[in-house]
Enzyme design. Structure first.
Site, mmCIF file in Angstrom:
data_model
loop_
_atom_site.group_PDB
_atom_site.id
_atom_site.type_symbol
_atom_site.label_atom_id
_atom_site.label_comp_id
_atom_site.label_asym_id
_atom_site.label_seq_id
_atom_site.Cartn_x
_atom_site.Cartn_y
_atom_site.Cartn_z
ATOM 1 N N SER A 178 -2.579 -4.517 2.665
ATOM 2 C CA SER A 178 -0.929 -4.032 2.303
ATOM 3 C C SER A 178 0.112 -5.144 2.378
ATOM 4 C CB SER A 178 0.024 -3.458 3.744
ATOM 5 O OG SER A 178 0.950 -3.076 3.731
ATOM 6 N N TYR A 191 -0.329 -1.723 13.370
ATOM 7 C CA TYR A 191 -0.768 -1.430 11.608
ATOM 8 C C TYR A 191 -0.888 -3.071 10.483
ATOM 9 C CZ TYR A 191 -0.486 -0.458 6.327
ATOM 10 O OH TYR A 191 -0.525 0.064 5.080
#
Length: 330
Positions: A178, A191
């Site tokens: 990401s 995350y």
């Protein structure tokens, strides 16, 4: 992507740095979609929805032998893929793999290897999960779940496929991280820590696998409208229900955002499978270590460029130098 290698990608990152902070769709964002994948065997995790589902369909339609894996079979998404494969005469097989299960990873990969005669060209570690909220309210249940899916899952999968890839002296592992694996937004829970860890593990693997002729690529998507947002909201609300007031008391404003997050706007999730297809189509040894994917801001580009320069500058003259330079194409 004609004549593209790691060096030209890094040079391109420097040239387009000013555009990375805007929503302008630059030339490098216009990903070509036509690649013949005939003869390639590809195993993808997390194929029930999102990038994994789109990639499984796309690659099978382009001629690849696809192993679309997902957890919790039987389920409607698996049945849909099987019907699609039957109707379109695609070489696509659904296999049950929960990436948090040692036994399912091992048995699922062995099932795929048996179907190919013992070889696998590409592993795509796409399965992932997300929570929201400040770090303090993340209990160990949430933290362990995130790391088990986002970090230990790709590790399990890599360990399962690498003996066959090393024997063949070829292969490609694509790990989906990401933008938030290189930059940090507050209140995205653990995350970013998991994606930072996957970035580091992927880069280390890339160096160690140079002598074996195996490439590692990191796909870094920005925000796209996939099911990860809905799933993250559900995870976050469940976390809040069991959170203690002594941890939540100091974060009212950040907690108020939880449960209703959306992302990606009108961006096209097909950007990610299209970028994967480009990476797969490149000759071995010329693939970039990292591929930033988003039509708008890509703030990690500058970090990626500096990181590459530091690695080569630090270890380029060491005994590891040939591996480091091969990965960064220096």
């Amino acid at each position: 992507m004609p004549n593209m290698n790691r060096r030209t990608l890094l040079a391109g990152a420097a040239a387009t740095g000013a555009l990375a902070a805007s929503a302008y769709v630059a030339a490098e964002d216009k990903i070509s979609v036509d690649h013949d994948m005939s003869g390639k065997s590809v195993l993808i995790t997390g194929c029930s929805t999102g990038f994994g589902r789109l990639a499984a369909e796309k690659f099978a339609r382009q001629g690849a032998k696809v192993f679309a894996t997902m957890r919790n079979l039987p389920r409607a998404e698996a049945d849909e893929l099987r019907v699609l494969a039957l109707n379109e005469k695609l070489d696509l097989q659904v296999i049950e793999i929960d990436v948090t299960s040692d036994s399912q990873v091992e048995s699922g990969v062995q099932q795929a290897l048996a179907a190919t005669g013992g070889t696998l060209d590409v592993l795509i570690n796409n399965a992932g999960t997300s929570y929201g909220g400040p770090i303090e309210i993340q209990d160990m249940e949430a933290t362990q779940h995130l790391f088990d899916v986002n970090v230990f899952g790709p590790h399990r999968m890599a360990r399962a496929v690498l003996p066959a890839m090393r024997k063949a002296k070829s292969g490609l592992i694509i790990n989906v991280t990401s933008q938030l694996g290189r930059v940090i937004v507050p209140a995205y829970a653990q995350y970013s820590p998991t994606k930072f860890a996957l970035e580091a593990m992927s880069e280390q693997l890339a160096y160690e696998l140079v002598p074996h002729g195996i490439d590692v690529n990191i796909i870094e998507p920005g925000g796209y409208p996939t099911m990860i947002w809905k799933n993250s909201n559900e995870n976050s609300l469940a976390l809040l229900e069991r959170a203690e007031e002594k941890h939540t008391a100091g974060y009212q404003a950040l907690i108020a955002q939880l449960g209703g997050r959306t992302g990606g706007g009108s961006t096209d999730p097909m950007d990610v499978p299209n970028a994967m297809a480009e990476i797969i189509a490149m000759p071995a040894g010329t693939r970039p270590l990292r591929r930033e994917v988003h039509p708008g801001a890509k703030p990690q580009m500058a970090i990626n460029k500096v990181s590459s320069e530091v690695q080569v500058g630090w270890l380029g003259g060491s005994p590891y130098g040939p591996w480091i330079k091969a990965v960064h194409n220096s």
